[in-house]
Design a protein around this motif. Structure first.
Motif, PDB file in Angstrom:
ATOM      1  N   HIS A  17     -12.921  -4.013  -3.997  1.00 42.15           N
ATOM      2  CA  HIS A  17     -13.003  -4.639  -5.315  1.00 42.15           C
ATOM      3  C   HIS A  17     -11.781  -5.527  -5.478  1.00 42.15           C
ATOM      4  N   TRP A  18     -11.948  -6.734  -6.021  1.00 42.30           N
ATOM      5  CA  TRP A  18     -10.817  -7.604  -6.296  1.00 42.30           C
ATOM      6  C   TRP A  18     -11.199  -8.586  -7.404  1.00 42.30           C
ATOM      7  N   GLU A  55     -14.396  -9.829 -11.510  1.00 42.60           N
ATOM      8  CA  GLU A  55     -14.289  -8.826 -10.455  1.00 42.60           C
ATOM      9  C   GLU A  55     -15.366  -9.078  -9.415  1.00 42.60           C
ATOM     10  N   ARG A  80      -8.690  -3.078  -4.757  1.00 42.53           N
ATOM     11  CA  ARG A  80      -8.801  -1.636  -4.561  1.00 42.53           C
ATOM     12  C   ARG A  80      -9.990  -1.337  -3.648  1.00 42.53           C
ATOM     13  N   TRP A  81     -10.047  -0.111  -3.167  1.00 40.84           N
ATOM     14  CA  TRP A  81     -11.149   0.340  -2.336  1.00 40.84           C
ATOM     15  C   TRP A  81     -11.553   1.729  -2.798  1.00 40.84           C
ATOM     16  N   ASP A  82     -12.844   2.048  -2.707  1.00 41.39           N
ATOM     17  CA  ASP A  82     -13.382   3.206  -3.416  1.00 41.39           C
ATOM     18  C   ASP A  82     -13.526   4.464  -2.561  1.00 41.39           C
ATOM     19  N   THR A  94      -5.816   5.790   4.694  1.00 44.63           N
ATOM     20  CA  THR A  94      -5.513   5.866   3.267  1.00 44.63           C
ATOM     21  C   THR A  94      -6.697   6.396   2.471  1.00 44.63           C
ATOM     22  N   ALA A 142      -8.941   6.528  -1.177  1.00 47.67           N
ATOM     23  CA  ALA A 142      -9.274   5.492  -2.153  1.00 47.67           C
ATOM     24  C   ALA A 142      -8.022   5.169  -2.963  1.00 47.67           C
ATOM     25  N   SER A 143      -7.731   3.876  -3.100  1.00 49.52           N
ATOM     26  CA  SER A 143      -6.464   3.493  -3.738  1.00 49.52           C
ATOM     27  C   SER A 143      -6.545   2.044  -4.194  1.00 49.52           C
ATOM     28  N   GLU A 144      -5.406   1.508  -4.638  1.00 47.38           N
ATOM     29  CA  GLU A 144      -5.322   0.118  -5.072  1.00 47.38           C
ATOM     30  C   GLU A 144      -3.908  -0.391  -4.862  1.00 47.38           C
ATOM     31  N   THR A 145      -3.771  -1.716  -4.822  1.00 48.65           N
ATOM     32  CA  THR A 145      -2.452  -2.318  -4.706  1.00 48.65           C
ATOM     33  C   THR A 145      -1.845  -2.479  -6.101  1.00 48.65           C
ATOM     34  N   VAL A 176       0.863  -1.179   0.000  1.00 51.08           N
ATOM     35  CA  VAL A 176       0.000   0.000   0.000  1.00 51.08           C
ATOM     36  C   VAL A 176       0.901   1.231   0.000  1.00 51.08           C
TER      37      VAL A 176
END
Length: 308
Positions: free
Chosen positions: A89-90, A96, A118-120, A61, A63-66, A38
Motif C-alpha cells: 500500500h502506498w 492510496e 506499508r505491507w499487510d 519483516t 507486516a509493517s510500514e515506513t 524499516v
C-alpha cells in the motif's frame, strides 16, 4: 568484511552496535534525522564497505510500514522472496494505491519520498541500495549526462534481475569468499539492467565511449597477476583502465571470452597448481596466497575447475 547480523533498529542500539542507519541498504531522512527506513533488523547486511557504492540487506519483516514523510537516500532494487503473496500500500498523488505481489516480483524506486508505504503480511526481501553517484558512474556509457532516475515499479516480474539478486545475496551469505570482485560485477550488472529497463533520464546523452586498447588490456592483466593474493575490485580495475565498470566488463569479456571474475578465478587456480607442485606450503597457506578467504572454498573451486 564479515556480513553483519544487526540488532533490531533504534537510534541508540545502532550506535552501540556500530551499525549506523547509513550502512543499511534502505535508509532515509525523516524530519531532518538519518534513520533506517524499516524498523526491523536485517538477517544479513553487507554494510557500505564491501562493495563500493552499494549496500545489500536480506530482510525478514512482519507486516509493517515506513515512517511518514520518509525520503530515501539511495536508489532501491528489491526482490520479493516471500513464500506467499502479500499487498503493498502506498500514496501517490493524494490517493492510496495497492498492489498484490508474489514471490519473484520486484520493487524498483529512485531516491525519493515514500508516503504511506506499508505491507499487510510478513515478507522476505533482498534489497540493494545504490548510491546515485555510483549509478551515474556505472551507466555513463549507456545513459545521458545529467543523471539517472529509476521509475517506480511495484510487483514487476523480472527473471533475470531475480537471478542476479539471488546470486548477490548468496555471495553475501558466504562472506564473499573470492573478495569483492564477484559482488561488484553483480552490482554493476544489476545497475545496468535496471537502467536499461526501468530508468528515465535527464540531460543530454553522452555518446563518448571508452576503449580497452591492447596496452590498457595488458595493464589490467598485469595488475591482476600482481595482486592475485589480494582482494581485487572491479571499480579499481576500471579506474586503472580509464573506462567505466560497465564498459570494462563488456569489453573484457569480448576480448578475453570470459568475465573479469572468471578470469581472476582461472589465474588463481593456475597459480595454486604451481604452488602445489613447486612448494611445501600447506593448503591453507596456498589458499591465502592466491586470494581465497577460506581453504574450504579454495578446495571446492579447485575441484570444480581441475577435476581432482
Amino acid at each position: 568484511m564479515i556480513a553483519v547480523k544487526a540488532p533490531a533498529y533504534s537510534p541508540n542500539v545502532d550506535r552501540i552496535s556500530g551499525v549506523s542507519p547509513s550502512e543499511r541498504a534502505i535508509y532515509a531522512v525523516a524530519d531532518g534525522e538519518l534513520i533506517s527506513a524499516v524498523d526491523v533488523a536485517p538477517t544479513l547486511l553487507s554494510g557500505t564497505e564491501r562493495w563500493r557504492g552499494f549496500a545489500m540487506e536480506v530482510l525478514d519483516t512482519p507486516a509493517s510500514e515506513t515512517p511518514p514523510h520518509t525520503c530515501l537516500i539511495r536508489h532501491l532494487v528489491c526482490t520479493i522472496d516471500s513464500p506467499t503473496p502479500f499487498t503493498f500500500h502506498w500514496h501517490e498523488n493524494g490517493r492510496e494505491r495497492t498492489k498484490l505481489v508474489v514471490p519473484g516480483d520486484h520493487l524498483i524506486r529512485s531516491q525519493q519520498e515514500l508516503s504511506g508505504f506499508r505491507w499487510d503480511k510478513a515478507a522476505r526481501a533482498l534489497i540493494l541500495g545504490i548510491e546515485p553517484e555510483m549509478m551515474d558512474r556505472i551507466v555513463r556509457d549507456i545513459a545521458p549526462r545529467g543523471g539517472t532516475m529509476l521509475q517506480e515499479f511495484y510487483g514487476v516480474a523480472d527473471d533475470y534481475l531475480h537471478a542476479l539478486m539471488q546470486a548477490l545475496a548468496s555471495d553475501l551469505a558466504h562472506d564473499s569468499p573470492t573478495g569483492p570482485i564477484l559482488g561488484e560485477s553483480l552490482c554493476t550488472a544489476i545497475a545496468v539492467h535496471a537502467t536499461r529497463r526501468y530508468a528515465i533520464y535527464s540531460g543530454a546523452r553522452d555518446n563518448s565511449r571508452g576503449a580497452l586498447a591492447a596496452g590498457r588490456l595488458r595493464l589490467v592483466l598485469d595488475y591482476i597477476d600482481s595482486r592475485l593474493a589480494h582482494e581485487l575490485s572491479l571499480f579499481e580495475l576500471s579506474e586503472l583502465a580509464g573506462i567505466s565498470p560497465y564498459y570494462l566488463t563488456r569489453t573484457f569479456k569480448g576480448q578475453m571470452n570470459r568475465s573479469v571474475h572468471q578470469y581472476v578465478l582461472e589465474q588463481r587456480i593456475e597459480r595454486a597448481k604451481r604452488l602445489l607442485t613447486r612448494s611445501n606450503l600447506g593448503l591453507a597457506a596456498i589458499a591465502s596466497a592466491v586470494g581465497f578467504r577460506h581453504q574450504g572454498h579454495f578446495s571446492q573451486v579447485f575441484r570444480a575447475r581441475v577435476g581432482v
